[in-house]
Design a protein around this motif. Structure first.
Motif, short mmCIF file in Angstrom:
data_model
loop_
_atom_site.label_atom_id
_atom_site.label_comp_id
_atom_site.label_asym_id
_atom_site.label_seq_id
_atom_site.Cartn_x
_atom_site.Cartn_y
_atom_site.Cartn_z
N PRO A 9 31.91 35.08 42.47
CA PRO A 9 31.05 35.54 41.37
C PRO A 9 30.07 36.63 41.80
N SER A 12 31.90 39.89 41.84
CA SER A 12 32.07 40.42 40.49
C SER A 12 30.77 41.03 39.98
N PRO A 122 36.95 37.89 40.19
CA PRO A 122 37.41 36.99 39.13
C PRO A 122 36.87 37.32 37.74
N TRP A 123 35.69 37.90 37.65
CA TRP A 123 35.11 38.21 36.35
C TRP A 123 35.46 39.64 35.97
N SER A 124 36.71 39.86 35.61
CA SER A 124 37.17 41.22 35.31
C SER A 124 38.34 41.17 34.33
#
Length: 151
Positions: A9, A12, A122-124
């Protein structure tokens, strides 16, 4: 609690912040918002070489990196444009970035190169698209963030 659980995280968030800051430079230079080009309140004249094209790269690549979409190609282009800015505009005025005013382009060049190598995280949107295709997000981003068991 292991610090490794925050690595993905945090990566990201790093990408998001770098993309947002780069996007803001592009918005200022292309549209004259956020203080405009170099604080003048004005945009760069369209088609002016190389400044307007650099601003367009900042705008588009900043947005793509922020969203995590086509992150690697966008980050490579952004890194290259900042390396160009450093070596063509700043480096002739002095050897070290602190002497020649090139700290910002140097940091952007290295940050985007790192993003290009490690992927979006992961945050994409890249991870979301990969997940829908059945590719695990970590494999898709090439960001292997597993605990190293003390190594």
């Amino acid at each position: 609690m292991t610090p490794h659980r925050f690595t993905a995280p945090t990566w990201s968030l790093f990408r998001i912040v770098v993309g947002l800051l780069f996007l803001c430079h592009g918005l200022a230079s292309v549209f004259g918002v956020l203080g405009g080009n170099r604080g003048t309140g004005q945009p760069i004249e369209p088609g002016t070489w190389p400044n307007w094209y650099a601003a367009l790269i900042q705008l588009v690549c900043g947005a793509l990196v922020l969203a995590g979409l086509a992150t690697r190609p966008a980050a490579v282009l952004a890194s290259g444009s900042m390396a160009y800015a450093y070596f063509v505009v700043h480096q002739p005025q002095g050897v070290l970035p602190i002497e020649n005013g090139g700290v910002t382009p140097a940091l952007y060049a290295w940050a985007f190169l790192t993003i290009a190598v490690l992927g979006a995280g992961p945050w994409s949107l890249d991870a979301l698209i990969a997940g829908r295709r059945g590719v695990p997000a970590v494999a898709a981003s090439n960001l292997h963030l597993q605990p190293s068991n003390g190594r």
